[in-house]
Design a protein around this motif. Sequence first.
Motif, mmCIF file in Angstrom:
data_model
loop_
_atom_site.group_PDB
_atom_site.id
_atom_site.type_symbol
_atom_site.label_atom_id
_atom_site.label_comp_id
_atom_site.label_asym_id
_atom_site.label_seq_id
_atom_site.Cartn_x
_atom_site.Cartn_y
_atom_site.Cartn_z
ATOM 1 N N THR A 1 0.143 0.525 -15.104
ATOM 2 C CA THR A 1 0.907 1.289 -14.120
ATOM 3 C C THR A 1 2.293 0.689 -13.867
ATOM 4 O O THR A 1 3.282 1.406 -13.809
ATOM 5 C CB THR A 1 0.121 1.363 -12.807
ATOM 6 O OG1 THR A 1 -1.195 1.843 -13.113
ATOM 7 C CG2 THR A 1 0.767 2.304 -11.819
ATOM 8 N N ALA B 1 -0.187 6.737 -4.106
ATOM 9 C CA ALA B 1 -1.457 6.097 -3.741
ATOM 10 C C ALA B 1 -1.808 4.971 -4.711
ATOM 11 O O ALA B 1 -2.924 4.884 -5.200
ATOM 12 C CB ALA B 1 -2.596 7.118 -3.673
ATOM 13 N N ILE B 2 -0.818 4.122 -5.004
ATOM 14 C CA ILE B 2 -1.100 2.949 -5.844
ATOM 15 C C ILE B 2 -0.868 1.678 -5.034
ATOM 16 O O ILE B 2 -0.281 1.718 -3.955
ATOM 17 C CB ILE B 2 -0.216 2.909 -7.114
ATOM 18 C CG1 ILE B 2 1.264 2.879 -6.738
ATOM 19 C CG2 ILE B 2 -0.516 4.098 -8.008
ATOM 20 C CD1 ILE B 2 2.173 2.582 -7.909
ATOM 21 N N ASN B 3 -1.322 0.580 -5.584
ATOM 22 C CA ASN B 3 -1.208 -0.719 -4.942
ATOM 23 C C ASN B 3 0.267 -1.136 -4.801
ATOM 24 O O ASN B 3 1.009 -1.114 -5.781
ATOM 25 C CB ASN B 3 -1.954 -1.719 -5.829
ATOM 26 C CG ASN B 3 -2.102 -3.062 -5.194
ATOM 27 O OD1 ASN B 3 -1.157 -3.597 -4.640
ATOM 28 N ND2 ASN B 3 -3.296 -3.595 -5.269
ATOM 29 N N MET C 1 -7.004 6.774 0.150
ATOM 30 C CA MET C 1 -6.427 5.667 -0.595
ATOM 31 C C MET C 1 -4.936 5.535 -0.329
ATOM 32 O O MET C 1 -4.407 4.429 -0.202
ATOM 33 C CB MET C 1 -6.657 5.865 -2.103
ATOM 34 C CG MET C 1 -7.995 5.390 -2.562
ATOM 35 S SD MET C 1 -8.455 3.827 -1.779
ATOM 36 C CE MET C 1 -8.918 2.877 -3.149
ATOM 37 N N ASN D 1 -5.862 2.191 -9.984
ATOM 38 C CA ASN D 1 -4.462 1.920 -9.643
ATOM 39 C C ASN D 1 -4.266 1.310 -8.272
ATOM 40 O O ASN D 1 -3.145 1.086 -7.848
ATOM 41 C CB ASN D 1 -3.649 3.216 -9.706
ATOM 42 C CG ASN D 1 -3.449 3.645 -11.133
ATOM 43 O OD1 ASN D 1 -2.953 2.880 -11.945
ATOM 44 N ND2 ASN D 1 -3.873 4.848 -11.444
ATOM 45 N N THR D 2 -5.360 1.093 -7.559
ATOM 46 C CA THR D 2 -5.214 0.645 -6.186
ATOM 47 C C THR D 2 -5.583 -0.817 -6.004
ATOM 48 O O THR D 2 -5.095 -1.462 -5.099
ATOM 49 C CB THR D 2 -6.088 1.504 -5.260
ATOM 50 O OG1 THR D 2 -7.402 1.570 -5.818
ATOM 51 C CG2 THR D 2 -5.540 2.893 -5.129
ATOM 52 N N CYS D 3 -6.456 -1.340 -6.845
ATOM 53 C CA CYS D 3 -6.898 -2.723 -6.664
ATOM 54 C C CYS D 3 -6.202 -3.629 -7.670
ATOM 55 O O CYS D 3 -5.830 -3.200 -8.755
ATOM 56 C CB CYS D 3 -8.413 -2.816 -6.835
ATOM 57 S SG CYS D 3 -9.263 -1.845 -5.582
ATOM 58 N N ASP D 4 -6.021 -4.909 -7.304
ATOM 59 C CA ASP D 4 -5.392 -5.846 -8.241
ATOM 60 C C ASP D 4 -6.276 -7.058 -8.508
ATOM 61 O O ASP D 4 -5.877 -7.962 -9.228
ATOM 62 C CB ASP D 4 -3.993 -6.261 -7.756
ATOM 63 C CG ASP D 4 -3.991 -6.742 -6.324
ATOM 64 O OD1 ASP D 4 -5.016 -7.295 -5.879
ATOM 65 O OD2 ASP D 4 -2.961 -6.562 -5.646
#
Lengths: 132, 297
Positions: free
Chosen positions: A14, A48-50, B168, B194-197
């Motif tokens: 990403t 809605a991404i980190n 989210m 795409n939300t966690c690292d």
Amino acid sequence: MIDFRLDRGSGVATYLQLVHQVKHALRLGVLRPGDRLPTAKEVVDQLAINPNTVLKAYRELEREGLVAGRPGLGTFVQRSLGGASVAEHARLRDGLAGWVRDARSAGLDSEDVEALFASVVLDSFRVGEDTA
Amino acid sequence: MTVLTATGLGKKYRGSWALRDCSVSVPAGRVVALVGPNGAGKTTLLHLVVGLLTPTVGSVDVFGARADRDAQSLARVSFLAQDKPLYDGFSVADMLRLGRRLNPRWDQELAEKRLGELRIPLRRKVGKLSGGQQAQVALTIALAKRPELLLLDEPLANLDPLARHEVMRGLMAAVAETGMTVVLSSHVVSDLENTCDWLVVLNGGRVQVSGDIDELIAGHRLLSGPAELADGVAARMTTVDDSRTDRQATLLVRIGERQPALDPRWTVRGVGLEELVLAYLRRPEAATLPRPMLASA
């Protein structure tokens, strides 16, 4: 302001997608020196991404000298990409559009055109390189 | 800095281990995906972290204090249980009032602003809200405590795709604003891509993988090639998953710093997060990755 999009099935990380999109915008003149990139929160709110992903992309662009962060103000474009000016781009685009019209009237569909274009790009940028 | 550290943590229910030999640490500012099949011990681990359960063996520290002994550190932690415990007969405003009475660090302005943006009427009874709205109210209450560590047990379960995206989005925006650490459990990996690292894989009560997601992805490759060469390759590299037909072999391997030198008949490609997790889950005996390094967050 640049509007990021994600291709979730592409297999490209990403943060790299964001890096590529900024470079693409710099090449096309959509982003110019002095422009502010959206804040991490603005990007996150849209995609809605980190947020760490956005910061990682901006760090990478900063490492390449394309943007610079100014504390409290945001991240700003430092320099543009691509050899030609915006006017040159417009001229080349017109030329290319004429060529595509020509190709269509010769019976090529969009996939034929893309394949031909990609092959010409590959050939002309390979000149001088080892073709083993 | 480390927010959460479990050391040799185990919990036994009626003679069987729900979680055992769990040693894991979470650096500050990370968004951690806690994944594993149903019954892997995810909920048990989360309950141990917030002191709702007492460990059978080992210990878990949150902000440097034992969660089951020190309520002070819990003031900095929000936990949203899987069943999203709200009172159906309460109005949304009543739920906020309850939150304000119970939490000294409560931020009423944040709660009202967030619900306003989501167009959730404060006077509506909780029982009359949609599933997505109830999830948003529960998340708002968890955020209004202004936590430095937010733990969410299956926050996306029973939500439609739009509501999942909205939840989210709200969560990521809160992370961007506050820099808090989040641990969220799920058994649907695609939700977390795409939300966690940071990834923690629990399987059969044990921690199988723990590490930075980008580093994990970069550290694994999927090899496919002729079956007769597979044994040689599998012997040279750490193989996580190995599936073979009589002619072809597909190996998911862990690579080191450098790309491995291979016979040209092998095709090498990268792995996705879901592929990686599934490979480990299929092979509960696959060696755990080296102990989680305390990465600079």
